[in-house]
Each structure stands twice: as structure tokens, then as C-alpha cells.
Design a protein around this motif. Structure first.
Motif, mmCIF file in Angstrom:
data_model
loop_
_atom_site.group_PDB
_atom_site.id
_atom_site.type_symbol
_atom_site.label_atom_id
_atom_site.label_comp_id
_atom_site.label_asym_id
_atom_site.label_seq_id
_atom_site.Cartn_x
_atom_site.Cartn_y
_atom_site.Cartn_z
ATOM 1 N N UNK A 74 33.965 38.405 9.830
ATOM 2 C CA UNK A 74 32.995 39.020 8.829
ATOM 3 C C UNK A 74 32.434 40.315 9.064
ATOM 4 N N UNK A 75 33.112 40.941 10.001
ATOM 5 C CA UNK A 75 32.687 42.474 10.023
ATOM 6 C C UNK A 75 33.218 42.952 11.517
ATOM 7 N N UNK A 76 33.065 44.244 11.702
ATOM 8 C CA UNK A 76 33.528 44.803 13.154
ATOM 9 C C UNK A 76 33.112 43.626 14.274
ATOM 10 N N UNK A 77 33.887 43.754 15.347
ATOM 11 C CA UNK A 77 33.583 42.845 16.655
ATOM 12 C C UNK A 77 32.503 43.845 17.438
ATOM 13 N N UNK A 78 31.813 43.357 18.229
ATOM 14 C CA UNK A 78 31.170 43.900 19.380
ATOM 15 C C UNK A 78 30.178 44.983 18.912
ATOM 16 N N UNK A 79 29.629 44.850 17.874
ATOM 17 C CA UNK A 79 28.560 45.927 17.357
ATOM 18 C C UNK A 79 27.434 45.411 17.713
ATOM 19 N N UNK A 80 26.573 46.309 18.379
ATOM 20 C CA UNK A 80 25.303 45.809 18.618
ATOM 21 C C UNK A 80 24.209 45.642 17.555
ATOM 22 N N UNK A 81 23.461 44.687 17.712
ATOM 23 C CA UNK A 81 22.344 44.398 16.580
ATOM 24 C C UNK A 81 21.296 45.606 16.727
ATOM 25 N N UNK A 82 20.333 45.719 15.733
ATOM 26 C CA UNK A 82 19.388 46.472 15.531
ATOM 27 C C UNK A 82 18.404 46.122 16.732
ATOM 28 N N UNK A 83 17.916 44.890 17.019
ATOM 29 C CA UNK A 83 17.163 44.508 18.096
ATOM 30 C C UNK A 83 17.818 45.065 19.243
ATOM 31 N N UNK A 84 19.053 44.894 19.603
ATOM 32 C CA UNK A 84 19.599 45.251 20.814
ATOM 33 C C UNK A 84 19.471 46.845 21.155
ATOM 34 N N UNK A 85 19.597 47.498 19.833
ATOM 35 C CA UNK A 85 19.571 49.078 20.106
ATOM 36 C C UNK A 85 18.106 49.398 20.396
ATOM 37 N N UNK A 86 17.115 48.576 19.702
ATOM 38 C CA UNK A 86 15.577 48.763 19.931
ATOM 39 C C UNK A 86 15.542 48.661 21.636
ATOM 40 N N UNK B 19 40.547 49.976 -6.453
ATOM 41 C CA UNK B 19 40.386 51.127 -5.539
ATOM 42 C C UNK B 19 40.931 50.515 -4.149
ATOM 43 N N UNK B 20 41.276 51.311 -3.318
ATOM 44 C CA UNK B 20 42.043 50.948 -1.952
ATOM 45 C C UNK B 20 40.760 50.764 -1.091
ATOM 46 N N UNK B 21 40.632 49.282 -0.525
ATOM 47 C CA UNK B 21 39.543 48.674 0.265
ATOM 48 C C UNK B 21 39.929 49.112 1.567
ATOM 49 N N UNK B 22 40.717 49.848 2.017
ATOM 50 C CA UNK B 22 41.014 50.234 3.541
ATOM 51 C C UNK B 22 40.064 51.444 3.756
ATOM 52 N N UNK B 23 38.818 51.190 4.280
ATOM 53 C CA UNK B 23 37.794 52.336 4.373
ATOM 54 C C UNK B 23 38.178 53.238 5.609
ATOM 55 N N UNK B 24 39.184 52.898 6.651
ATOM 56 C CA UNK B 24 39.747 53.465 7.547
ATOM 57 C C UNK B 24 40.402 54.794 6.956
ATOM 58 N N UNK C 127 44.260 53.310 16.861
ATOM 59 C CA UNK C 127 43.434 53.333 18.126
ATOM 60 C C UNK C 127 41.931 53.652 17.983
ATOM 61 N N UNK C 128 41.582 54.478 16.937
ATOM 62 C CA UNK C 128 40.418 54.720 16.750
ATOM 63 C C UNK C 128 39.698 53.541 15.694
ATOM 64 N N UNK C 129 40.311 52.917 15.030
ATOM 65 C CA UNK C 129 39.751 52.160 14.330
ATOM 66 C C UNK C 129 39.202 50.873 14.933
ATOM 67 N N UNK C 130 37.975 50.427 14.314
ATOM 68 C CA UNK C 130 37.344 49.235 14.918
ATOM 69 C C UNK C 130 38.044 48.062 14.636
ATOM 70 N N UNK C 131 37.764 47.035 15.729
ATOM 71 C CA UNK C 131 38.400 45.796 15.656
ATOM 72 C C UNK C 131 37.503 44.973 14.534
ATOM 73 N N UNK C 132 38.071 44.182 13.695
ATOM 74 C CA UNK C 132 37.485 43.759 12.749
ATOM 75 C C UNK C 132 37.618 42.049 12.716
ATOM 76 N N UNK C 133 36.406 41.442 12.888
ATOM 77 C CA UNK C 133 36.556 40.043 12.976
ATOM 78 C C UNK C 133 36.553 39.359 11.506
#
Length: 68
Positions: A24-36, A5-10, A16-22
Motif C-alpha cells: 500500500x505504499x513505502x515501507x518503514x515510513x514513520x507516522x506523524x505521531x511517531x515524528x511528534x 501518464x507514466x506512473x513511475x514517480x521515481x 539504490x535511492x528509491x524507497x522500497x514499496x510495500x
């Protein structure tokens, strides 16, 4: 290689609208605790703003109606 399968989920989205990926995953994504914490701060800010607005209204009411 039709079996893989194609692993490009974008998909066809522009770069310009795709997330930057580090590493292990997207950069600058807030954690669940930060959202709470943010939800709590937004609620407190709303209550503070509402209280300030009511106090300001009470102040103007008293200033414009000195005999009341």
C-alpha cells in the motif's frame, strides 16, 4: 498509449535511492505521531544534555576554586 501518464514517480533516479514499496505504499515510513514523539524526545534529550554539561562545569569550577 500516449493518453496515459507514466506512473513511475521515481523518474530517472538510481534504484539504490528509491524507497522500497510495500503493498500500500513505502515501507518503514514513520507516522506523524511517531515524528511528534521524536520531536519531544529530542527536546528532552537536549535539555538533559545541557543540564549535565552545566552541572559538570559547576563541579569543575568548584573543584578548581575551593575557596570560592
Amino acid at each position: 498509449m500516449r493518453g496515459f501518464s507514466d506512473l513511475n514517480l521515481n523518474g530517472p533516479t538510481p534504484a539504490r535511492v528509491q524507497p522500497r514499496v510495500g503493498e500500500w505504499g513505502p515501507d518503514e515510513v514513520p507516522t506523524t505521531q511517531a515524528k511528534k514523539r521524536q520531536r519531544i524526545w529530542v527536546g528532552l534529550a537536549f535539555i538533559a544534555a545541557l543540564t549535565a554539561l552545566c552541572l559538570l562545569g559547576w563541579y569543575f569550577y568548584k573543584a578548581l576554586n575551593p575557596g570560592a
